[in-house]
Design an enzyme around this catalytic site. Structure first.
Site, mmCIF file in Angstrom:
data_model
loop_
_atom_site.group_PDB
_atom_site.id
_atom_site.type_symbol
_atom_site.label_atom_id
_atom_site.label_comp_id
_atom_site.label_asym_id
_atom_site.label_seq_id
_atom_site.Cartn_x
_atom_site.Cartn_y
_atom_site.Cartn_z
ATOM 1 N N ASN A 75 0.797 -1.268 -0.141
ATOM 2 C CA ASN A 75 0.005 0.157 -0.116
ATOM 3 C C ASN A 75 0.885 1.225 -0.007
ATOM 4 O O ASN A 75 1.828 1.386 0.936
ATOM 5 C CB ASN A 75 -0.910 0.089 1.123
ATOM 6 C CG ASN A 75 -1.976 1.007 1.186
ATOM 7 O OD1 ASN A 75 -1.801 2.295 0.841
ATOM 8 N ND2 ASN A 75 -3.145 0.526 1.344
ATOM 9 N N HIS A 145 -9.906 -4.518 -3.925
ATOM 10 C CA HIS A 145 -8.516 -4.676 -3.571
ATOM 11 C C HIS A 145 -8.784 -5.072 -1.772
ATOM 12 O O HIS A 145 -9.351 -4.480 -1.113
ATOM 13 C CB HIS A 145 -7.552 -3.707 -3.402
ATOM 14 C CG HIS A 145 -8.235 -2.262 -3.188
ATOM 15 N ND1 HIS A 145 -9.166 -1.640 -3.629
ATOM 16 C CD2 HIS A 145 -7.843 -1.555 -1.952
ATOM 17 C CE1 HIS A 145 -9.416 -0.373 -3.183
ATOM 18 N NE2 HIS A 145 -8.465 -0.359 -2.047
ATOM 19 N N HIS A 147 -7.284 -5.554 1.668
ATOM 20 C CA HIS A 147 -6.013 -5.057 2.440
ATOM 21 C C HIS A 147 -5.568 -6.213 3.533
ATOM 22 O O HIS A 147 -6.334 -7.002 4.109
ATOM 23 C CB HIS A 147 -6.440 -3.669 3.402
ATOM 24 C CG HIS A 147 -6.685 -2.636 2.488
ATOM 25 N ND1 HIS A 147 -5.589 -1.604 2.299
ATOM 26 C CD2 HIS A 147 -7.864 -2.212 1.998
ATOM 27 C CE1 HIS A 147 -6.326 -0.597 1.695
ATOM 28 N NE2 HIS A 147 -7.599 -1.062 1.354
#
Length: 191
Positions: A75, A145, A147
């Site tokens: 990230n 997406h 995490h």
């Protein structure tokens, strides 16, 4: 106010609340993220960073590993060191839209990422999840997406980190190198 002779100088400002013992780390560069600067608009792939990243080399894109249908990438605005995402190559917004192969590989890469992060940084736990839709907090809602945020005893709570600044002890390039180097070694083997 000024400290004793030879001591540091501290700047005060009237009307900003009760003084405390905390120092402030100012990170004005994060305003681009907060305001959504350069964030893709609409639901189309042009301009989507998750569609663009696979066309770059792994080091430049901070990609840790590439699968057949998904890839793992650090990230750019991490909550903790090692915060990564597992992203389908296909531009798809909603989890139920994933194919069975994409769903399977997303889960497998997430499992492997947990083992790698534990081996490299001895994470005590993880926050794993995805925000589906803008209203749920997705920064880039048009491209799904997931995490994976490593956690350690004594680190900050997850929610305050989202709204504030986190000081990270390692540059993203170094974190990427450590995790990418460990990715190919079966976790726990030390080979």
């Amino acid at each position: 106010m000024k400290a004793e002779q030879g001591g540091p100088e501290f700047a005060g400002q009237d009307g900003v609340g009760v003084p405390d013992a905390l120092q402030r780390l100012w990170t004005p560069h994060r305003m681009a993220y907060i305001k959504g600067q350069d964030k893709p608009e609409g639901d189309e792939p042009p301009g989507c960073p998750f569609c663009r990243l696979p066309s770059l080399d792994d080091e430049q894109a901070l990609i840790l590993a590439r699968g057949e249908t998904v890839y793992a990438v650090l990230n750019l605005y991490p909550y903790n060191p090692g915060h990564l995402m597992v992203v389908p190559y296909r531009h798809v917004a909603d989890y139920p839209e994933l194919t069975p192969a994409e769903t399977r590989e997303l889960a497998e890469l997430t499992q492997h990422a947990m083992l790698v992060v534990r081996a490299v940084s001895a994470a005590h736990g993880f926050n794993i999840g995805m925000n589906q839709g803008v209203i749920a907090g997705a920064g880039i809602a048009a491209h799904l997406h997931q995490h994976l945020v490593p956690r350690w005893g004594g680190d900050a709570n997850f929610m305050p980190v989202i709204g504030h600044t986190k000081v990270l002890p390692q540059l993203l390039g170094e974190t990427r190198r450590l995790l990418a180097d460990a990715w190919e070694v079966p976790p726990g083997t030390g080979e």
